[in-house]
Design an enzyme around this catalytic site. Structure first.
Site, mmCIF file in Angstrom:
data_model
loop_
_atom_site.group_PDB
_atom_site.id
_atom_site.type_symbol
_atom_site.label_atom_id
_atom_site.label_comp_id
_atom_site.label_asym_id
_atom_site.label_seq_id
_atom_site.Cartn_x
_atom_site.Cartn_y
_atom_site.Cartn_z
ATOM 1 N N GLY B 159 33.446 39.384 40.268
ATOM 2 C CA GLY B 159 33.944 39.792 38.953
ATOM 3 C C GLY B 159 35.215 39.103 38.508
ATOM 4 C CG ASP B 160 39.172 38.906 39.693
ATOM 5 O OD1 ASP B 160 40.065 39.201 40.496
ATOM 6 O OD2 ASP B 160 39.061 39.456 38.571
ATOM 7 N N PRO B 161 36.245 35.474 39.948
ATOM 8 C CG PRO B 161 35.100 34.814 41.874
ATOM 9 C CD PRO B 161 35.790 35.993 41.248
ATOM 10 C CD GLN B 191 38.673 39.853 34.987
ATOM 11 O OE1 GLN B 191 39.825 40.147 34.716
ATOM 12 N NE2 GLN B 191 38.195 40.021 36.197
#
Lengths: 413, 400
Positions: B159-161, B191
């Site tokens: 969910g971040d990168p 995101q």
């Protein structure tokens, strides 16, 4: 070593104020022509993203059908090809060379996933076109890259993900490892990596330092968004392992069952941890030495769950989510596709929109993966039929209709 | 801070951009505490492998944007910059007086990129989010797991990168637009939306079939066998994917199981998929005789897609990655010499290399504030005394 760049003081560019009624149709990459040869999803995703950013993307499909009908690409064509144009051309046929050359000459970018076994062989579509290819941004997307001992390996999304370290760390300890998410997710990552490199190369064309031949390895792209376990191993000697829905040395950071679903609940800091305990009516819990630090809580996760789980199970996922967020805790509902399609947040932002289709019942799909204030996302046409744009595209290159008929008879288009 | 925003700027730094990472001695990037403290340095905030791997190729500046001096200095930097990238929650840049309308007055062609959990508009705009939040809301968690089992977070915490990469794409595209037109703009990246893009196949499948895709383990919608199988050793696996009937025949030959090849239960992809569970035993009878690399090699030699399920130790010694220079050894203060991931796009004309290790806290403040902005050394000393800038944290992020 850090070597500072020389720079000039920037002079602000004065731009006219936009009229509130001004509504540009120009995308960020408008004016760019992209040729796409894609048997697999990553190249198709790259083309889709460039198309959404306003580029004219022309897919080149073999006249006889999909090169790999078993790949997942054909099934997702309505989405990944929306907005593109399509011509048929057997780029591996020597008879196609003249028309292929003219297409390249008219283009700025080539995105391709020609199989590695073809490169350097007698039907290599790039032989003899070196001088033309030198002036385009040429992005090759292959499972393992253009070089290296794996470059000729057979691959699918699963095997690439396995070799890239995505699989070993997902799943329950002691059980078989899993690939995360869906097959499209594993294609999306190299696709967006390729689109980024391509857009950057287009931007940097004036800079001689910026190379224009781009080699994207799907394996490396997946590795690039992983959690740096290799560097961690070198620093700490600790090997990452499967821990189910947990993160090592941070807890709670997991998925809890609720009355009607699941919620992702996490506390990254001790302050958030104490807040969580306040919220669920256990304000003394942080004083328990078993739960003092994140690492302590991770080591005693099962015991901690004994305290927390009943609170979640007594409530719906929506209630847990709203209450957690009300206390400024980063909770989230574990949404399935049905829930995603009705999320108020997506409706408010116009994230899900009708997918333009040639036929079939209306469906919605993700629209823009980001919102740009000056350049709208551009996808207004359905995925093209095979060869739909032959006459228009080839005609614009000055290729006569008679010639097209001959090439069609020969199976070149 | 953390992963999503820094991932985007690292991707740009890897492509040659000069990226100045702004932290504050009052509040360091939270990832400086991740897995830190193992290298013996007393400055534990310099010893996180994840921070140091992620923030390669950047310059480090500390600036307290809550102070008038800090915000003023930041505004001067904006007039010399092309992009401002931030991943605070929705209100923060406005509270600093550094939102897009404000920055646009300073630098009309600035490209500002704002990355947040749910985006800058909508009923969830002010909600708190981290990587796992975005992953849960995006559908990735619901679609990960064993058939019939509960949803599982991905080990990669995507969910971040993944949104970070989309953010970098938007930034590069905005810069190209500005190059053509002279116009900057504001980019709003959610995101959750970017991660949801990655499971579009599941959204389409649900709408077209009326059936929720559910958790499939490693199964494929149409191919079989398609899974991971135990090999010799502890927790060692090989991934095998059979795409055609011809590949299935070759697999049977490798397994020396002509009876399977002749069995109508496995004659087509559809039939094999229906009976896939029964294939695990005969396949693992063979794979358990080999280590995962050997099993993959044998299958590759007969044209079958197979690959070892690699762990970090495998990857560090992977001959293919070594040939391509993916992990590069770099020396960095406070931690010594370690391998770090190289930029992913490989350009034929430009060497693929990490130019700079991740910056130490405030490492390049002298260059940015002194050389670039021309602030005097006396003024810099004042700024350090007031903790507007500096190299030592007032509070370090907790170790985890």
């Amino acid at each position: 070593m850090f070597e500072p760049k020389t720079r000039e003081q920037k002079t602000p560019v004065q731009t006219e104020e936009r009229s509130p009624a001004f509504s540009p149709r120009e995308g960020a990459l408008s004016g760019l022509r992209v040729l796409e040869i894609s048997s697999e999803l990553p190249a198709a995703v790259c083309g889709r993203l460039l198309c959404g950013l306003g580029a004219e993307v022309i897919t080149l499909l073999p006249p006889g059908g999909w090169r790999r009908p078993c790949s997942t690409r054909p099934a997702l064509s309505p989405f990944v090809d929306a907005g593109k144009k399509c011509v048929t051309l057997d780029v591996m046929s020597p008879r196609a060379k003249p028309i292929w050359r003219r297409l390249l000459q008219s283009s700025d970018v080539l995105v391709e996933d020609v199989p590695m076994l073809v490169r350097g062989a007698s039907n290599d579509p790039f032989i003899g076109l070196e001088s033309v290819l030198e002036r385009v941004v040429w992005t090759s997307i292959t499972p393992f890259g253009l070089t290296g001992p794996y470059r000729l390996f057979h691959a699918t999304e699963l095997t690439i993900a396995a070799m890239a370290g995505w699989v070993f760390q997902t799943g329950e300890p002691g059980r078989k490892p899993l690939r995360p998410g869906t097959l499209f997710l594993q294609a999306c990552v190299p696709g967006v990596t390729a689109a980024l490199a391509t857009a950057s190369a287009v931007f940097g064309r004036a800079n001689a330092d910026m190379g224009r031949r781009i080699d994207i390895s799907c394996m490396e792209a997946l590795l690039g968004v992983n959690r740096f376990h290799e560097t961690t191993l070198s620093y700490t000697g600790m090997m990452a392992r499967r821990v189910g829905s947990k993160v090592i040395n941070t807890y709670p950071y997991t998925v809890y069952p609720c009355r009607d679903g699941y919620v992702g609940a996490l506390t990254l800091t001790d302050v958030q941890w104490e807040t969580l305990c306040q919220m669920i009516g256990l304000p003394e819990l942080p004083k328990d030495p078993r739960f003092k630090t994140n690492r302590d809580r991770f080591l005693h996760a099962d015991e901690l769950d004994g305290y927390l789980m009943p609170w979640f199970k007594d409530r719906t996922a929506q209630e847990c989510f709203e209450m957690g967020q009300g206390w400024r805790l980063p909770f989230a509902i574990v949404c399935d596709p049905q829930q995603i399609l009705s999320l108020p947040q997506h409706q408010a932002r116009g994230f899900l929109r009708p997918l333009p289709r040639q036929a079939g019942r209306p469906i919605v799909a993700p629209y823009a993966p980001f919102i740009m204030s000056a350049t709208p996302w551009v996808v207004s046409k359905p995925a093209p039929r095979r060869g739909q744009d032959n006459a228009r595209v080839y005609g614009s290159l000055g290729i006569a209709a008679q010639s097209l008929r001959e090439l069609r008879r020969e199976g070149v288009i | 801070m953390w992963w999503a925003g820094p991932m985007a700027t690292t991707a740009l730094a890897d492509l040659g951009a000069e990226v100045i990472k702004v932290e504050a001695v009052q509040r360091l990037d939270g990832w400086r505490g991740a897995l830190a403290g193992h290298t013996g340095s007393q400055r534990t905030y310099e010893t996180s492998p994840v921070f140091n791997a992620l923030n390669r190729n950047k310059l480090g500046l500390t600036l307290n944007l809550n102070s008038r001096e800090g915000a003023t200095i930041f505004r001067r930097l904006v007039t010399m910059s092309d992009v401002v990238c931030e991943n605070y929650s929705a209100r923060v840049m406005g509270q600093f007086g550094l939102d897009y309308p404000s920055l646009r007055k300073l630098q009309p062609d600035i490209v500002m990129v704002s990355l947040s959990g749910f985006g800058r508009t909508g009923p969830c705009r002010d909600y708190v989010a981290f990587a796992a939040t975005a992953e849960a809301s995006s559908g990735i968690v619901a679609l990960t797991g064993y058939p019939g089992g509960p949803p599982l977070m991905s080990g990669t915490i995507l969910g971040d990168p993944v949104p970070g990469m989309f953010c970098a794409l938007a930034t590069a595209s905005a810069l190209e637009y500005r190059r053509r037109t002279g116009r900057g703009q504001w980019v709003d990246v959610s995101q959750v939306e970017a991660a949801t893009w990655g499971i579009t196949d599941a959204l389409l499948e649900y709408q077209l079939t009326g059936r929720l895709p559910g958790r499939r383990g490693n199964r494929h919608p149409s191919l079989a066998p398609h899974d991971v199988y135990r090999c010799k050793g502890d927790d060692e696996w090989v991934a095998i994917a059979i795409a055609t009937d011809e590949e299935w025949k070759r697999l049977c030959q490798v397994l020396a199981r002509a009876d399977l090849e002749a069995n109508s239960r496995y004659a087509s992809a559809r039939a094999r998929r229906r009976n896939e569970a029964a294939l695990r035993v005969p396949i693992e009878e063979w794979t358990r005789q080999h280590d995962k690399f050997e099993a993959a090699r044998i299958l590759q030699e007969v044209g079958i897609a197979a690959g070892a399920v690699q762990n970090p130790a495998d990857l560090l010694h992977d001959p293919h990655l070594e040939h391509r220079g993916y992990f590069q050894t770099l020396e960095r203060r406070e931690v010594g010499t370690h391998p770090y991931p190289a930029p992913v796009p490989s350009f034929a004309d430009v060497p693929r290399q990490i130019r700079l290790p991740a910056p130490c806290l405030g490492e390049h403040r002298q260059w940015v504030l002194g050389d670039l902005l021309g602030l005097s050394s006396e003024y810099l000393a004042d700024l350090e005394r007031e903790h507007t800038t500096g190299t030592s944290p007032l509070t370090a992020p907790p170790l985890r």
